[in-house]
Design an enzyme around this catalytic site. Structure first.
Site, PDB file in Angstrom:
ATOM      1  N   ASN A   1      39.015  37.374  26.987  1.00 25.92           N
ATOM      2  CA  ASN A   1      39.286  36.582  25.773  1.00 25.92           C
ATOM      3  C   ASN A   1      38.861  37.265  24.464  1.00 25.92           C
ATOM      4  OD1 ASN A   1      36.648  36.149  26.590  1.00 25.92           O
ATOM      5  ND2 ASN A   1      36.562  34.088  25.741  1.00 25.92           N
TER       6      ASN A   1
ATOM      7  N   GLU B   1      26.824  35.218  31.363  1.00 26.97           N
ATOM      8  CA  GLU B   1      27.320  34.423  30.231  1.00 26.97           C
ATOM      9  C   GLU B   1      28.580  33.722  30.718  1.00 26.97           C
ATOM     10  OE1 GLU B   1      25.840  33.865  27.497  1.00 26.97           O
ATOM     11  OE2 GLU B   1      24.364  35.471  27.367  1.00 26.97           O
TER      12      GLU B   1
ATOM     13  N   CYS C   1      34.590  30.675  25.246  1.00 27.28           N
ATOM     14  CA  CYS C   1      33.540  30.031  26.030  1.00 27.28           C
ATOM     15  C   CYS C   1      32.879  28.931  25.210  1.00 27.28           C
ATOM     16  CB  CYS C   1      32.504  31.065  26.433  1.00 27.28           C
ATOM     17  SG  CYS C   1      31.868  32.002  25.045  1.00 27.28           S
TER      18      CYS C   1
ATOM     19  N   GLU D   1      22.112  37.263  25.352  1.00 27.71           N
ATOM     20  CA  GLU D   1      22.618  38.520  24.798  1.00 27.71           C
ATOM     21  C   GLU D   1      22.300  38.532  23.310  1.00 27.71           C
ATOM     22  OE1 GLU D   1      25.183  40.761  26.623  1.00 27.71           O
ATOM     23  OE2 GLU D   1      26.457  39.221  27.496  1.00 27.71           O
TER      24      GLU D   1
HETATM   25  P1  NAD Z   1      36.736  35.738  35.276  1.00 28.32           P
HETATM   26  O1  NAD Z   1      35.438  35.214  35.816  1.00 28.32           O
HETATM   27  O2  NAD Z   1      37.961  35.458  36.035  1.00 28.32           O
HETATM   28  O3  NAD Z   1      36.646  37.338  35.149  1.00 28.32           O
HETATM   29  C1  NAD Z   1      35.662  37.966  34.363  1.00 28.32           C
HETATM   30  C2  NAD Z   1      35.497  39.396  34.858  1.00 28.32           C
HETATM   31  O4  NAD Z   1      34.974  39.372  36.193  1.00 28.32           O
HETATM   32  C3  NAD Z   1      36.804  40.193  34.945  1.00 28.32           C
HETATM   33  O5  NAD Z   1      36.550  41.519  34.559  1.00 28.32           O
HETATM   34  C4  NAD Z   1      37.140  40.105  36.414  1.00 28.32           C
HETATM   35  O6  NAD Z   1      37.970  41.167  36.865  1.00 28.32           O
HETATM   36  C5  NAD Z   1      35.758  40.187  37.040  1.00 28.32           C
HETATM   37  N1  NAD Z   1      35.645  39.660  38.401  1.00 28.32           N
HETATM   38  C6  NAD Z   1      36.413  38.727  39.018  1.00 28.32           C
HETATM   39  N2  NAD Z   1      35.991  38.536  40.291  1.00 28.32           N
HETATM   40  C7  NAD Z   1      34.935  39.370  40.482  1.00 28.32           C
HETATM   41  C8  NAD Z   1      34.064  39.629  41.587  1.00 28.32           C
HETATM   42  N3  NAD Z   1      34.193  39.002  42.750  1.00 28.32           N
HETATM   43  N4  NAD Z   1      33.082  40.551  41.421  1.00 28.32           N
HETATM   44  C9  NAD Z   1      32.924  41.206  40.237  1.00 28.32           C
HETATM   45  N5  NAD Z   1      33.716  40.995  39.172  1.00 28.32           N
HETATM   46  C10 NAD Z   1      34.710  40.094  39.280  1.00 28.32           C
HETATM   47  O7  NAD Z   1      36.790  35.231  33.768  1.00 28.32           O
HETATM   48  P2  NAD Z   1      37.986  35.414  32.729  1.00 28.32           P
HETATM   49  O8  NAD Z   1      39.100  34.523  33.176  1.00 28.32           O
HETATM   50  O9  NAD Z   1      38.256  36.863  32.496  1.00 28.32           O
HETATM   51  O10 NAD Z   1      37.310  34.849  31.385  1.00 28.32           O
HETATM   52  C11 NAD Z   1      37.254  33.497  31.087  1.00 28.32           C
HETATM   53  C12 NAD Z   1      35.892  32.920  31.419  1.00 28.32           C
HETATM   54  O11 NAD Z   1      34.872  33.649  30.758  1.00 28.32           O
HETATM   55  C13 NAD Z   1      35.739  31.483  30.927  1.00 28.32           C
HETATM   56  O12 NAD Z   1      35.116  30.699  31.902  1.00 28.32           O
HETATM   57  C14 NAD Z   1      34.822  31.635  29.707  1.00 28.32           C
HETATM   58  O13 NAD Z   1      34.083  30.507  29.360  1.00 28.32           O
HETATM   59  C15 NAD Z   1      33.951  32.756  30.120  1.00 28.32           C
HETATM   60  N6  NAD Z   1      33.350  33.384  28.934  1.00 28.32           N
HETATM   61  C16 NAD Z   1      32.005  33.221  28.668  1.00 28.32           C
HETATM   62  C17 NAD Z   1      31.436  33.767  27.508  1.00 28.32           C
HETATM   63  C18 NAD Z   1      29.965  33.600  27.175  1.00 28.32           C
HETATM   64  O14 NAD Z   1      29.435  34.394  26.393  1.00 28.32           O
HETATM   65  N7  NAD Z   1      29.261  32.600  27.694  1.00 28.32           N
HETATM   66  C19 NAD Z   1      32.242  34.473  26.626  1.00 28.32           C
HETATM   67  C20 NAD Z   1      33.601  34.599  26.923  1.00 28.32           C
HETATM   68  C21 NAD Z   1      34.139  34.071  28.089  1.00 28.32           C
END
Ligand code: NAD
Length: 492
Positions: A156, A254, A288, A466
């Site tokens: 995102n 996060e 997020c 962070e």
């Molecule tokens: P996601 O969890 O699907 O993927 C995030 C990352 O993890 C990607 O690089 C993905 O390839 C990797 N990943 C997926 N499965 C994995 C595994 N088994 N082992 C290791 N890595 C793996 O999330 P997304 O759809 O890319 O992003 C959206 C989510 O991120 C939302 O829930 C959002 O709230 C959260 N987010 C949180 C913050 C924060 O700072 N709190 C900021 C931005 C987004």
């Protein structure tokens, strides 16, 4: 000469583009059209292992960790400066890959520049302490880098959220392996190329695009991994916590949010409406910290809802690269299905769609992933649309009649990332800032953060923080040194 931002995007290991052991590539799609615009190499377990090996060697041999920090700081400043000169190209690449309006991408890249500058300034201030202990002894601590740190980023804010943790890890002297999200790896690869230009030693910043299940898990499982920083969904965060715990590695997580916005009757409704619109429709709500639950005093519910509805209906949708666009597409067709699925379910649960709740079907938008800004009212408290993170431009409105009820509604969530309060009353503002179960609170402002401020969630929104000076502590370990000073000089 090819620019750092040029396609194809290979893996970046040991200071160079490498195609990856399987030679596999996938196409990156422009979310405004779903047409391919570039290719990216897809890494494998073997590539993950190769990156960890190269990073580990660079950590031990390049001198990056051993330096006094000033050299690291200078390299990070050079990287910030180079990125600033390429800001427009990076912003365009981010918009093309992720979809957000160019204006937002420019802001994101500027934030990355600022993050690099901030942590560059801390690179030579990684200090230990001296501790008074009994007897003729000297007790002090050293802060040492961890070694190879693994960073897994979401789609995102592709570059911003990657560099948010990569910058302090580098400033503290670690070697980094970054896995960007599969959908949006372009700017991370371009950034690693730029780091090379800036003089970051080869092997100190490596990027391995690929699937989370294969590349991400292989990076965490590697014995050379010393810490994991993950930004993404709660489900994957739990899996990563398990993997890291099994290997006794620290993990910063996060995760998601379901941000409450509490509006009291004394609030400036015009400013509040603008802040609320920004907090849920910016980045098409794919945030997020999206302010997705509007908890408004019943006496101002009507006028505030009119204002928010007018903002939602007035937003200009279009490809992020087009002039004057205020909201771009969602990142993928799957994300459109997911978001509209939540809206349909809320409708079936009895919620009223005040505005939106549909795809945008104008001829110029129909091929892209456009969803109209959406406001839902009368959403039952059990509806998933109220309890789960939608990650799209969907706001749910809940009325309240007294402050305790507002607090109860705000805290009635498994998440706790960012909460917002709109009031002119200082006592109410501070009281809510204390009692909201969130890692961050903003008062009379849309969601906002700075590299120097901690960014953290509580409850299901995350573990660890962070940004800020604490980030340097997270990427170093404390070693205690005790010296006996009196030995051999003892009198009498
Ligand atoms: P996601 O969890 O699907 O993927 C995030 C990352 O993890 C990607 O690089 C993905 O390839 C990797 N990943 C997926 N499965 C994995 C595994 N088994 N082992 C290791 N890595 C793996 O999330 P997304 O759809 O890319 O992003 C959206 C989510 O991120 C939302 O829930 C959002 O709230 C959260 N987010 C949180 C913050 C924060 O700072 N709190 C900021 C931005 C987004």
């Amino acid at each position: 000469m090819a620019t750092a931002e040029g396609s194809p995007y290979e893996l970046y290991i040991g200071g160079q583009d490498v195609p990856g052991t399987r030679g596999a590539r996938s196409e990156l799609l422009d979310p405004a059209t779903n047409r391919p615009f570039a290719q990216v190499a897809v890494g494998s377990k073997d590539d993950a292992r190769a990156a960890m090996e190269v990073a580990d060697r660079a950590f031990r041999e390049s001198g990056w960790a051993a330096d006094d920090g000033a050299r690291r700081g200078k390299a990070l400043v050079r990287l910030a400066t180079l990125l600033e000169t390429r800001l427009e190209a990076f912003a365009r690449l981010e918009t093309q890959n992720m979809g957000k309006p160019l204006r937002e991408s420019r802001g994101d890249i500027q934030y990355v520049v600022r993050t690099l500058e901030y942590f560059a300034g801390l690179a030579d201030k990684v200090e230990g302490t001296t501790i008074p202990v009994p007897g003729s002894r000297l007790d002090y601590t050293l802060r040492e880098p961890l070694g190879v740190t693994v960073h897994i980023a979401p789609w995102n804010y592709p570059l911003l959220l990657a560099v948010r943790s990569v910058a302090p890890a580098l400033a503290a002297g670690n070697a980094v392996v970054l896995k960007p999200a599969s959908l949006t790896p372009a700017t991370a690869v371009a950034f690693a190329r730029l780091a090379h230009e800036a003089g970051v030693p080869d092997g100190i910043l490596n990027v391995v695009p690929g699937s989370g299940g294969e590349v991400g898990e292989a990076l965490i499982a590697d014995p050379r991994c010393r810490s994991v920083t993950f930004t993404g969904s709660g489900a994957v965060g739990r899996r990563i916590a398990e993997l890291a715990a099994a290997r006794l590695r620290p993990a910063t997580l996060e995760l998601g949010g379901k941000g409450p916005v509490v509006v009291f009757p004394d609030a400036d409704l015009d400013r509040a409406a603008k802040g609320i619109g920004y907090g849920i429709f910016q980045n098409a709500g794919q945030m997020c910290w999206a302010a997705s639950r509007l908890i408004v005093h019943e006496s101002v519910r009507g006028p505030l809802l009119d204002r928010v509805r007018a903002i939602a209906e007035g937003l200009r949708l279009g490809p992020g690269t087009a002039d004057g666009v205020e909201m771009g597409p969602l990142v993928s067709p799957e994300q459109v299905e997911r978001v509209l699925g939540f809206v349909d379910e809320a409708r079936n649960d009895g919620a009223r769609v005040v505005t939106g709740g549909l795809r945008a079907t104008e001829p110029t938008l129909a091929a892209g992933n456009f969803v109209r800004p959406t406001v839902l009212a009368e959403v039952p408290s059990t509806s998933r649309a109220l309890r789960e993170e939608i990650f799209g431009p969907v706001l749910a409105v809940l009325p309240f009649s007294d402050p305790e009820e507002a607090l109860g509604l705000a805290n009635d969530s498994e998440y706790g990332l960012l909460g917002t309060v709109w009031t002119r009353d200082l006592v109410t503002a501070h009281s809510f800032a204390r009692r909201l179960e969130c890692g961050m609170v903003v008062v009379n402002e849309a969601p906002l953060t700075f590299p120097q401020s901690p960014f953290a969630g509580v409850k299901a929104s995350g573990v660890g923080a962070e940004q800020g000076q604490a980030a340097i502590r997270a990427y170093t370990r404390e070693k205690n040194v005790l010296l006996q000073l009196g030995a051999g000089r003892r009198k009498g």
